[in-house]
Write an enzyme that holds these catalytic residues in place. Structure first.
Site, PDB file in Angstrom:
ATOM      1  N   GLU A  60       0.812  -1.213   0.000  1.00 45.54           N
ATOM      2  CA  GLU A  60       0.000   0.000   0.000  1.00 45.54           C
ATOM      3  C   GLU A  60       0.851   1.272   0.000  1.00 45.54           C
ATOM      4  O   GLU A  60       0.490   2.269  -0.621  1.00 45.54           O
ATOM      5  CB  GLU A  60      -0.965   0.014   1.184  1.00 45.54           C
ATOM      6  CG  GLU A  60      -2.218  -0.843   0.981  1.00 45.54           C
ATOM      7  CD  GLU A  60      -1.984  -2.325   1.214  1.00 45.54           C
ATOM      8  OE1 GLU A  60      -0.883  -2.694   1.696  1.00 45.54           O
ATOM      9  OE2 GLU A  60      -2.897  -3.120   0.914  1.00 45.54           O
ATOM     10  N   HIS A 129     -11.917  -4.092   8.826  1.00 50.20           N
ATOM     11  CA  HIS A 129     -12.438  -3.984   7.464  1.00 50.20           C
ATOM     12  C   HIS A 129     -13.752  -3.210   7.402  1.00 50.20           C
ATOM     13  O   HIS A 129     -14.523  -3.398   6.468  1.00 50.20           O
ATOM     14  CB  HIS A 129     -12.674  -5.376   6.850  1.00 50.20           C
ATOM     15  CG  HIS A 129     -11.437  -6.080   6.408  1.00 50.20           C
ATOM     16  ND1 HIS A 129     -10.538  -6.637   7.278  1.00 50.20           N
ATOM     17  CD2 HIS A 129     -10.926  -6.326   5.170  1.00 50.20           C
ATOM     18  CE1 HIS A 129      -9.548  -7.199   6.605  1.00 50.20           C
ATOM     19  NE2 HIS A 129      -9.754  -7.021   5.325  1.00 50.20           N
TER      20      HIS A 129
HETATM   21  C1  LIG Z   1      -2.555  -4.711   3.996  1.00 56.10           C
HETATM   22  C2  LIG Z   1      -3.630  -5.436   3.284  1.00 56.10           C
HETATM   23  N1  LIG Z   1      -3.739  -5.267   1.964  1.00 56.10           N
HETATM   24  C3  LIG Z   1      -4.686  -5.931   1.283  1.00 56.10           C
HETATM   25  C4  LIG Z   1      -5.546  -6.783   1.922  1.00 56.10           C
HETATM   26  C5  LIG Z   1      -6.630  -7.524   1.144  1.00 56.10           C
HETATM   27  N2  LIG Z   1      -6.217  -8.916   1.045  1.00 56.10           N
HETATM   28  C6  LIG Z   1      -6.652  -9.848   1.915  1.00 56.10           C
HETATM   29  S1  LIG Z   1      -5.943 -11.336   1.649  1.00 56.10           S
HETATM   30  C7  LIG Z   1      -5.053 -10.740   0.352  1.00 56.10           C
HETATM   31  C8  LIG Z   1      -4.116 -11.628  -0.391  1.00 56.10           C
HETATM   32  C9  LIG Z   1      -3.071 -12.168   0.516  1.00 56.10           C
HETATM   33  O1  LIG Z   1      -2.179 -12.948  -0.215  1.00 56.10           O
HETATM   34  P1  LIG Z   1      -1.176 -13.918   0.510  1.00 56.10           P
HETATM   35  O2  LIG Z   1      -0.363 -13.153   1.487  1.00 56.10           O
HETATM   36  O3  LIG Z   1      -0.445 -14.659  -0.537  1.00 56.10           O
HETATM   37  O4  LIG Z   1      -2.096 -14.902   1.364  1.00 56.10           O
HETATM   38  P2  LIG Z   1      -3.157 -15.961   0.832  1.00 56.10           P
HETATM   39  O5  LIG Z   1      -4.483 -15.255   0.724  1.00 56.10           O
HETATM   40  O6  LIG Z   1      -2.683 -16.478  -0.466  1.00 56.10           O
HETATM   41  O7  LIG Z   1      -3.203 -16.978   1.898  1.00 56.10           O
HETATM   42  C10 LIG Z   1      -5.319  -9.395   0.130  1.00 56.10           C
HETATM   43  C11 LIG Z   1      -4.732  -8.576  -0.933  1.00 56.10           C
HETATM   44  C12 LIG Z   1      -5.416  -6.900   3.320  1.00 56.10           C
HETATM   45  N3  LIG Z   1      -6.246  -7.658   4.032  1.00 56.10           N
HETATM   46  N4  LIG Z   1      -4.432  -6.238   3.967  1.00 56.10           N
END
Ligand SMILES: Cc1ncc(C[n+]2csc(CCOP(=O)(O)OP(=O)(O)O)c2C)c(N)n1
Ligand SMILES: Cc1ncc(C[n+]2csc(CCOP(=O)(O)OP(=O)(O)O)c2C)c(N)n1
Ligand SMILES: [Mg+2]
Ligand SMILES: [Mg+2]
Lengths: 324, 350, 324, 350
Positions: A60, A129
């Site tokens: 971000e 959220h």
């Molecule tokens: C700081 C932040 N940015 C964006 C999000 C929205 N978001 C939730 S899960 C996710 C993807 C996370 O990817 P990863 O770390 O690979 O974990 P996975 O979901 O694959 O287990 C995103 C972008 C968030 N919750 N927090």
């Protein structure tokens, strides 16, 4: 007039501005083929390609920082933070860079960027959220802050925000995306800094923005039965604020209730109350009332969330109280 | 059942030379400053040094408000990097930004006036030492927030790409900044988008009072390039010619679409963290002395005269010109008016 | 009573609490041998060693995050952000983690940590080193916010904050460090959430905190010549706020001026104004006045900084106006 | 004048095995789960899978509020790591946190009640799926903010060190999280302070809809360990035995004062990003199928029966017990009361 959703209205604004100006581009998480968490950007990748609809890593601070850098050098980025709740990560870039560069540089820079994000409650999204953090941005000189309540305003304000030469924080509401409203086919703009009286009335001014406008309008309908005529003023742009419109309304009604989804302390509602207590105290026939979220993080349980967030009932009670 | 395998060396993208030899003209062509470039580098270093010495003197005499971080000792980095940049190329800078601005072509009089907080200064007196910017010269601003310029540089690189310009952006920052989240996010973004950005880490061994080995374990910050699968290069930051060569390769590579690199210049600030700090609380006098033996200006001057045979007179002329420029800059600043009170209310929005 | 500086008072608080409780430790940038940017921690390394006085990398998010993690697991960290202006980098850890963990976890966690930082103007530090961002923290449920004005309050409040089982944002003022005041030799605590009437008066209530308390007291002295008696109320803790003390004073004086170094919009001053407009509107004999920084980023030039920041003159003018 | 030298391989701390062989007991001793451990791992994986399947079913039936991210497909990671942890050890988790909580010993009934938003749930209905925590079990919380648990884990590791406890902290996070500033700052801090933290990156190849190669260039996230001069290890995250062995080494090393490691488990989520997302917009059916062929539960079960000769009946008993536990958990949740309204106002401050 045709009716489209808030989501569609936003997408039209993006599409039209991207067609109009090749400097406009989008960046954010999962906004390309996935179309964004709330599907506002769906389809734009197909039309504008991956250079102008850019999926980013989960970074971000870099999303906003890159938007600042691009804006300083001739582009007009529209960056997306998936939830306003994540702005804590990017707050330095928002408040210390985007907001202040022009001033610090003695007016020699422009930072024409929009930071689109969404906030608010209603989906049991819990404490990280479902926030309403507009006060953070309003508190920082150098940022404009827009929170549309209707498809019409959403489209017209987003188009204006994109054309504005300054950083604009544009906060949508997660529950409004599927809501429909009249939106002209032909192009139009809604100016920043101009409030909209969403319902004219005589007895009490209700200042409400974003989703709360709808709640205020429903409450106003119900209050007719009490013989109370509510004027619902939607500032639409919280900064710059159309203080004149609020003061005008309060001068007419002599009573003020401010409704918002955010908590009260140091909030937009506090600001409006302070404004009126400074500028129109003599007009008031009753204490000001703020109807806000209770002073807690947002709970997950739908029952508790409903309890914490302002309800029609709470608004009605406040209006009745000031009109008693 | 086998234990987890270590990341095999073969799969690790070990830092490599900035440029695959084939992508560039012959090293000989790029590696040595031309006569003109050499003189420019020398003049730049002198201008920085003279500016900083004068500013320190004025500050200690109580004539300048705010605080100052001087670039004395690190001149070879800004000078050796920026000689490769055109006016259209852009830089982001730091709290220790005077040197970067001068090297990118900033006027000393406007800078000095800004330090004095005068209306004629680069920022009309509203920015001060830590916020000098000149968008027309591609100086996207010094920055009071450590690390914050890094993602901004990525954005500037993106602009260049999207606008089809062959410009590059250089992000200057320190060893301390390499521990910020902004560093990580900014380099990663530039890497995945293959942006024309050269990340120049000026490793002067300290972040304020904190020695580098206390704030990070990695010996060479350039190794962090591996985390983004971009080249990482270490260069002697006291030797402007080495900086020139390495930066030249990196900038050319970026300009030609080769993507970002992380260039680490090993350097040293001769003075305290800010004017007023002696550094004695955390640095050993002998260490400072050792580095001063490698004063970049002395080294480069010697090279000009002894290796490249420049006439002493030519060099001396530059020195005299720079001295004059400084005097004029101070006069300009001193004679400039204070900002008007209403200026405080201007320039918030465009 | 002996007089010591605000800086010394803070250091005594840290030292006493570290001696008293081995779980208390410090982390932050340049706080060890360098003693911190404003030298509050100087000498503590010698007494407590590098395990308890920990220099960190320039990693504000990790400084606060590590404090959260340590607090969750039985320690009582006192983390330092060198300038409140840098909190944008750590805002997620402050507002989404420290503030909300207890609530989100249904009360099963405690986060006993103090985030010490300093803010304010007066040293020509320009837009990124002279902010007053208390409103950001006050707006977040789950954080306590303390801003002491005197050495006595600084010491007593910091000790209480360290013993508090919740995250406390403790904001010092860069100009106050060398200021002296009476501080007892013997141990004492100042409770959170209790305002202090720094000067009793009859005609007008001036609510001021941090450095502005001193400005208010000087102005009050000068206003005696006008025959105006000011009551200066220092909330000391901005969250939880001692609303009762403010309301009590306004009920007595019927006039309210709020003085702060922060900008007005969505600020603490807005909050106090809103509180009084809700709870004590009937008592007011004049409009409320906020005397705040002008709505700009902070300029570097000393002349401009002085212009933007509230002055005694501006306060006096506002007081005269409401008392006219 | 020589160009900047590339960081020479020799000076790069290439990721290495988690443990110098000498620091540990013989690999044979640590590398294979005991009988009891193997059954525990199997039961854990089954509990996670059953919980997630039931939760998904309930969610799709409109019975659960909020949103859910399931751990289906990744069970071997949490199970293989957490079997090494004592109750006093701590973990930080993510939005996809159910598996971590179960593996660290959380009760399914209290978890299910939390998903229903009931008063009896782990957080009294105030946290929901993304915030399940049990401080008594060392579960420092799932987290709605990607990456945010990483510095918190460093802090927990610091506590252990300062309190003289031999506990370790495991930070779970995804491939997407490895691009956050919090990752960089957290790992760097843990490295310079040599904290007992094992950073477990579950690389399931996607961050929401974004394929890993779009959000980072580095092939193995474990190579990022080099940036902190700590060991980086890659392990097959579909094979609980491999996870067991690698995590065992890393945890033991951390416990013994050897400092942090970065362990990358290559894994895959079988379902969409959240319940309701099919994944079809960004993942190819064939890819999903290929990974499902390596279902960690099926693989491990086969190992138990065929390689280690566990009687089928023993395994089947566990399966039946888990099914029963799930049914009971749902019943418990359904029969539990909603929170009282006043609960909303509690627990803001201690
Ligand atoms: C700081 C932040 N940015 C964006 C999000 C929205 N978001 C939730 S899960 C996710 C993807 C996370 O990817 P990863 O770390 O690979 O974990 P996975 O979901 O694959 O287990 C995103 C972008 C968030 N919750 N927090
Ligand atoms: C985000 C942030 N944290 C802390 C500071 C305070 N600060 C200013 S300069 C500095 C040290 C920077 O070290 P480095 O990046 O190595 O640059 P150098 O000063 O050595 O040139 C610090 C900690 C700041 N300005 N911004
Ligand atoms: Mg440094
Ligand atoms: Mg992932």
């Amino acid at each position: 007039m045709r009716k489209i959703t808030y989501r569609e209205a936003l997408k039209e604004a993006l599409r039209e501005e991207m067609r109009r100006d090749p400097r406009v581009f989008l960046l954010g998480e999962d906004i390309a083929q996935f179309g964004g968490s709330y599907k506002v950007t769906q389809g734009l990748l197909d039309e504008f390609g991956p250079e102008r609809v850019r999926n980013t890593p989960i970074s971000e601070a870099a999303i906003v920082g890159a938007a600042v850098g691009a804006a300083l050098t001739g582009m007009r980025p529209v960056a997306e933070l998936m939830y306003v709740d994540f702005s804590g990560i990017a707050m330095d870039q928002i408040a210390n860079q985007a907001a202040k560069n022009r001033y610090m540089f003695g007016g020699k820079a422009k930072v024409p960027m929009v930071l689109r994000t969404q906030g608010g409650t209603g989906r049991s999204s819990a404490a990280q959220h479902a926030q309403s953090l507009e006060a953070w941005f309003i508190h920082i000189p150098g940022l404009k802050v827009v929170m549309p309540a209707t498809p019409y305003d959403a489209k017209g304000l987003l188009k204006t925000a994109i054309r504005d030469d300054n950083p604009v924080v544009f906060i949508e509401h997660k529950l409004l995306y599927p809501e429909t409203g009249e939106v002209p086919e032909e192009e139009y703009l809604v100016p920043l800094g101009v409030a909209d009286v969403k319902r004219a009335g005589e007895d009490v001014t209700v200042v409400a923005h974003s989703r709360m406008v709808h709640l205020a309008l429903r409450a106003a309908d119900r209050l007719v039965a009490d013989g109370i005529s509510c004027e619902v003023v939607d500032p639409r742009t919280l900064d710059p604020l159309d203080s004149a419109a609020i003061l005008r309304s309060v001068e007419k009604t002599s009573r003020l209730v401010i409704l918002q989804e955010a908590v009260a302390q140091c909030s937009f509602a506090s600001e409006v109350a302070a404004l009126v207590a400074e500028e129109a105290l003599d007009c008031l026939d009753a204490p000001i009332r703020r109807v806000t979220a209770l002073d807690t993080p947002m709970p997950f349980s739908p029952r508790l969330e409903r309890f914490v967030v302002p309800s029609e009932e709470r608004l009605i009670a406040a209006v009745r109280e000031v009109c008693a | 059942m086998a234990a987890g395998k270590s990341v095999p060396r073969a799969r690790v993208s070990v830092s490599r030379r900035a440029t695959p030899a084939t992508a560039l003209a012959s090293p000989a062509e790029t590696m040595t400053p031309t006569r003109e470039q050499a003189l420019h580098i020398y003049r730049t270093m002198l201008r920085i040094r003279a500016f900083e010495e004068k500013a320190s003197e004025l500050f200690l005499a109580g004539r300048l408000p705010g605080f100052l971080h001087t670039y004395i000792g690190q001149e070879a980095v800004a000078a050796g990097v920026c000689v490769h940049l055109t006016r259209e190329d852009t830089i982001t800078s730091t709290h220790r930004g005077h040197g970067h601005a001068v090297a990118k072509g900033a006027r000393l009089d406007l800078m000095m006036a800004e330090l004095f907080g005068r209306k004629t200064g680069y920022c009309g007196g509203k920015g001060g030492s830590m916020h000098i910017a000149d968008l027309d010269l591609g100086i996207l601003g010094a920055n009071g927030i450590v690390g914050a310029g890094i993602p901004i540089a990525a954005g500037a690189g993106l602009s260049a790409r999207m606008q089809g310009r062959a410009t590059v952006t250089v992000a200057f920052f320190g060893d301390g900044a390499s521990n910020t989240g902004a560093f990580h996010e900014g380099l990663n973004l530039a890497a995945v988008w293959n942006l024309p950005v050269v990340f120049v880490c000026e490793n002067n061994l300290y972040a304020e009072s904190t020695p580098r080995e206390v704030h990070q374990k990695v010996k060479d910050i350039a190794t962090r390039a591996i985390a983004y699968d971009i080249p990482g290069v270490v260069v002697d930051g006291m030797d402007a010619s080495s900086v020139f060569a390495a930066a030249g390769e990196g900038i050319r590579r970026a300009r030609e679409g080769g993507g970002p690199i992380l260039l680490e210049a090993k350097t040293y600030r001769f003075m305290g963290h800010y004017v007023g700090d002696t550094g004695a609380a955390y640095r050993d006098a002998a260490e400072v002395e050792r580095w001063k033996q490698r004063d970049p200006i002395v080294l480069f001057r010697r090279g000009l005269l002894e290796e490249r045979g420049f006439p002493e007179a030519e060099v001396a002329t530059i020195e005299a010109e720079v001295q004059r420029e400084i005097v004029e800059a101070v006069t300009f600043a001193e004679e400039s008016p204070e900002p008007d009170l209403e200026d405080a209310l201007r320039d918030i929005f465009a």
